[in-house]
Design a protein around this motif. Sequence first.
Motif, PDB file in Angstrom:
ATOM      1  N   ARG A  86      65.562  24.176 -17.159  1.00 56.50           N
ATOM      2  CA  ARG A  86      64.444  24.238 -16.229  1.00 56.50           C
ATOM      3  C   ARG A  86      63.993  22.822 -15.891  1.00 56.50           C
ATOM      4  O   ARG A  86      64.121  21.905 -16.697  1.00 56.50           O
ATOM      5  CB  ARG A  86      63.242  24.984 -16.831  1.00 56.50           C
ATOM      6  N   LEU A  87      63.461  22.670 -14.683  1.00 51.09           N
ATOM      7  CA  LEU A  87      62.768  21.435 -14.330  1.00 51.09           C
ATOM      8  C   LEU A  87      61.384  21.540 -14.957  1.00 51.09           C
ATOM      9  O   LEU A  87      60.767  22.606 -14.931  1.00 51.09           O
ATOM     10  CB  LEU A  87      62.629  21.310 -12.815  1.00 51.09           C
ATOM     11  N   ILE A  88      60.910  20.470 -15.509  1.00 47.96           N
ATOM     12  CA  ILE A  88      59.585  20.482 -16.138  1.00 47.96           C
ATOM     13  C   ILE A  88      58.622  19.663 -15.286  1.00 47.96           C
ATOM     14  O   ILE A  88      58.899  18.513 -14.937  1.00 47.96           O
ATOM     15  CB  ILE A  88      59.644  19.930 -17.578  1.00 47.96           C
ATOM     16  N   PHE A  89      57.518  20.308 -14.941  1.00 45.60           N
ATOM     17  CA  PHE A  89      56.443  19.658 -14.208  1.00 45.60           C
ATOM     18  C   PHE A  89      55.169  19.755 -15.039  1.00 45.60           C
ATOM     19  O   PHE A  89      54.981  20.715 -15.777  1.00 45.60           O
ATOM     20  CB  PHE A  89      56.200  20.347 -12.860  1.00 45.60           C
ATOM     21  N   VAL A  90      54.322  18.766 -14.904  1.00 47.41           N
ATOM     22  CA  VAL A  90      53.007  18.775 -15.556  1.00 47.41           C
ATOM     23  C   VAL A  90      51.963  18.468 -14.486  1.00 47.41           C
ATOM     24  O   VAL A  90      52.278  17.939 -13.415  1.00 47.41           O
ATOM     25  CB  VAL A  90      52.909  17.749 -16.708  1.00 47.41           C
ATOM     26  N   LYS A  91      50.710  18.788 -14.813  1.00 45.31           N
ATOM     27  CA  LYS A  91      49.628  18.441 -13.900  1.00 45.31           C
ATOM     28  C   LYS A  91      49.664  16.932 -13.668  1.00 45.31           C
ATOM     29  O   LYS A  91      49.813  16.158 -14.613  1.00 45.31           O
ATOM     30  CB  LYS A  91      48.286  18.862 -14.504  1.00 45.31           C
ATOM     31  N   HIS A  92      49.544  16.521 -12.426  1.00 43.32           N
ATOM     32  CA  HIS A  92      49.622  15.105 -12.085  1.00 43.32           C
ATOM     33  C   HIS A  92      48.508  14.336 -12.784  1.00 43.32           C
ATOM     34  O   HIS A  92      47.351  14.778 -12.826  1.00 43.32           O
ATOM     35  CB  HIS A  92      49.529  14.909 -10.573  1.00 43.32           C
ATOM     36  N   GLU A  93      48.860  13.196 -13.327  1.00 43.55           N
ATOM     37  CA  GLU A  93      47.897  12.404 -14.102  1.00 43.55           C
ATOM     38  C   GLU A  93      46.711  11.930 -13.268  1.00 43.55           C
ATOM     39  O   GLU A  93      45.639  11.652 -13.817  1.00 43.55           O
ATOM     40  CB  GLU A  93      48.594  11.207 -14.752  1.00 43.55           C
ATOM     41  N   GLN A  94      46.859  11.844 -11.946  1.00 43.99           N
ATOM     42  CA  GLN A  94      45.748  11.402 -11.097  1.00 43.99           C
ATOM     43  C   GLN A  94      45.069  12.565 -10.367  1.00 43.99           C
ATOM     44  O   GLN A  94      44.200  12.348  -9.530  1.00 43.99           O
ATOM     45  CB  GLN A  94      46.241  10.380 -10.079  1.00 43.99           C
ATOM     46  N   SER A  95      45.449  13.779 -10.706  1.00 44.28           N
ATOM     47  CA  SER A  95      44.878  14.945 -10.038  1.00 44.28           C
ATOM     48  C   SER A  95      43.397  15.087 -10.372  1.00 44.28           C
ATOM     49  O   SER A  95      42.980  14.921 -11.517  1.00 44.28           O
ATOM     50  CB  SER A  95      45.611  16.214 -10.468  1.00 44.28           C
ATOM     51  N   THR A  96      42.625  15.393  -9.357  1.00 37.74           N
ATOM     52  CA  THR A  96      41.204  15.656  -9.564  1.00 37.74           C
ATOM     53  C   THR A  96      40.935  17.161  -9.631  1.00 37.74           C
ATOM     54  O   THR A  96      39.790  17.574  -9.786  1.00 37.74           O
ATOM     55  CB  THR A  96      40.359  15.042  -8.423  1.00 37.74           C
ATOM     56  N   ARG A  97      41.977  17.970  -9.530  1.00 35.98           N
ATOM     57  CA  ARG A  97      41.823  19.428  -9.596  1.00 35.98           C
ATOM     58  C   ARG A  97      41.622  19.852 -11.042  1.00 35.98           C
ATOM     59  O   ARG A  97      42.152  19.234 -11.969  1.00 35.98           O
ATOM     60  CB  ARG A  97      43.049  20.117  -9.024  1.00 35.98           C
ATOM     61  N   LEU A  98      40.861  20.905 -11.234  1.00 32.01           N
ATOM     62  CA  LEU A  98      40.636  21.424 -12.574  1.00 32.01           C
ATOM     63  C   LEU A  98      41.918  22.013 -13.131  1.00 32.01           C
ATOM     64  O   LEU A  98      42.739  22.554 -12.386  1.00 32.01           O
ATOM     65  CB  LEU A  98      39.564  22.517 -12.538  1.00 32.01           C
ATOM     66  N   SER A  99      42.098  21.924 -14.434  1.00 33.61           N
ATOM     67  CA  SER A  99      43.210  22.608 -15.085  1.00 33.61           C
ATOM     68  C   SER A  99      42.956  24.107 -14.961  1.00 33.61           C
ATOM     69  O   SER A  99      41.813  24.554 -14.911  1.00 33.61           O
ATOM     70  CB  SER A  99      43.310  22.216 -16.555  1.00 33.61           C
ATOM     71  N   ILE A 100      44.031  24.865 -14.911  1.00 27.29           N
ATOM     72  CA  ILE A 100      43.915  26.308 -14.762  1.00 27.29           C
ATOM     73  C   ILE A 100      44.692  27.008 -15.854  1.00 27.29           C
ATOM     74  O   ILE A 100      45.627  26.447 -16.416  1.00 27.29           O
ATOM     75  CB  ILE A 100      44.439  26.774 -13.392  1.00 27.29           C
ATOM     76  N   ASN A 101      44.284  28.223 -16.150  1.00 28.72           N
ATOM     77  CA  ASN A 101      45.090  29.068 -17.019  1.00 28.72           C
ATOM     78  C   ASN A 101      46.267  29.526 -16.165  1.00 28.72           C
ATOM     79  O   ASN A 101      46.062  30.180 -15.133  1.00 28.72           O
ATOM     80  CB  ASN A 101      44.252  30.259 -17.492  1.00 28.72           C
ATOM     81  N   PRO A 102      47.514  29.205 -16.537  1.00 34.21           N
ATOM     82  CA  PRO A 102      48.648  29.504 -15.667  1.00 34.21           C
ATOM     83  C   PRO A 102      49.076  30.974 -15.650  1.00 34.21           C
ATOM     84  O   PRO A 102      50.032  31.324 -14.961  1.00 34.21           O
ATOM     85  CB  PRO A 102      49.759  28.617 -16.239  1.00 34.21           C
ATOM     86  N   ASP A 103      48.345  31.841 -16.360  1.00 36.28           N
ATOM     87  CA  ASP A 103      48.692  33.253 -16.356  1.00 36.28           C
ATOM     88  C   ASP A 103      48.716  33.767 -14.916  1.00 36.28           C
ATOM     89  O   ASP A 103      47.760  33.589 -14.171  1.00 36.28           O
ATOM     90  CB  ASP A 103      47.668  34.049 -17.166  1.00 36.28           C
ATOM     91  N   GLY A 104      49.805  34.389 -14.538  1.00 36.55           N
ATOM     92  CA  GLY A 104      49.945  34.917 -13.188  1.00 36.55           C
ATOM     93  C   GLY A 104      50.712  34.005 -12.248  1.00 36.55           C
ATOM     94  O   GLY A 104      50.999  34.375 -11.112  1.00 36.55           O
ATOM     95  N   LEU A 105      51.057  32.801 -12.690  1.00 34.98           N
ATOM     96  CA  LEU A 105      51.781  31.880 -11.802  1.00 34.98           C
ATOM     97  C   LEU A 105      53.298  32.028 -11.876  1.00 34.98           C
ATOM     98  O   LEU A 105      54.009  31.370 -11.118  1.00 34.98           O
ATOM     99  CB  LEU A 105      51.385  30.431 -12.090  1.00 34.98           C
ATOM    100  N   SER A 106      53.806  32.873 -12.765  1.00 34.98           N
ATOM    101  CA  SER A 106      55.259  33.093 -12.797  1.00 34.98           C
ATOM    102  C   SER A 106      55.708  33.608 -11.439  1.00 34.98           C
ATOM    103  O   SER A 106      55.074  34.479 -10.846  1.00 34.98           O
ATOM    104  CB  SER A 106      55.629  34.105 -13.879  1.00 34.98           C
ATOM    105  N   GLY A 107      56.774  33.027 -10.935  1.00 38.57           N
ATOM    106  CA  GLY A 107      57.287  33.391  -9.618  1.00 38.57           C
ATOM    107  C   GLY A 107      56.704  32.561  -8.500  1.00 38.57           C
ATOM    108  O   GLY A 107      57.114  32.687  -7.348  1.00 38.57           O
ATOM    109  N   SER A 108      55.758  31.697  -8.809  1.00 31.83           N
ATOM    110  CA  SER A 108      55.153  30.851  -7.779  1.00 31.83           C
ATOM    111  C   SER A 108      56.104  29.736  -7.378  1.00 31.83           C
ATOM    112  O   SER A 108      56.811  29.174  -8.220  1.00 31.83           O
ATOM    113  CB  SER A 108      53.844  30.242  -8.286  1.00 31.83           C
ATOM    114  N   PRO A 109      56.118  29.378  -6.096  1.00 36.89           N
ATOM    115  CA  PRO A 109      57.004  28.303  -5.652  1.00 36.89           C
ATOM    116  C   PRO A 109      56.438  26.925  -5.982  1.00 36.89           C
ATOM    117  O   PRO A 109      55.231  26.720  -5.987  1.00 36.89           O
ATOM    118  CB  PRO A 109      57.058  28.513  -4.137  1.00 36.89           C
TER     119      PRO A 109
END
Length: 122
Positions: free
Chosen positions: A52-75
Amino acid sequence: MADYSFVIGYPTESHRIELDLQDETQLSEFTMRWIRQDLQRSDSAPMDTENRLIFVKHEQSTRLSINPDGLSGSPVFSIVHDQLKDRHLRFEGIVTNARDDRFAVLPSAHIRPMLDGIVDGN
């Protein structure tokens, strides 16, 4: 290298529910709201899903962290530029699993053969 990467999806916690004031057992509205989370590529770590490709929340993101439940299948998409500095949207793949701000993404190169097999009836 990507200039910007992001996931778009409908996490379980991003809903809005309004009860019918005349009958509180009924919903007057139930809306799932989409989110966008800024991402950046990361190296694999122990406990990451293989291949798998691994992505993390961008270190400079100002968006709140989210519970990723429900994001499976998201592009997951990236904005990239070519040698002429023209920008293009690249489909990276789909989220197969996530925990906290870490997303495992099935690469688009693996998705295409599966889709071709479906189209060909295999």
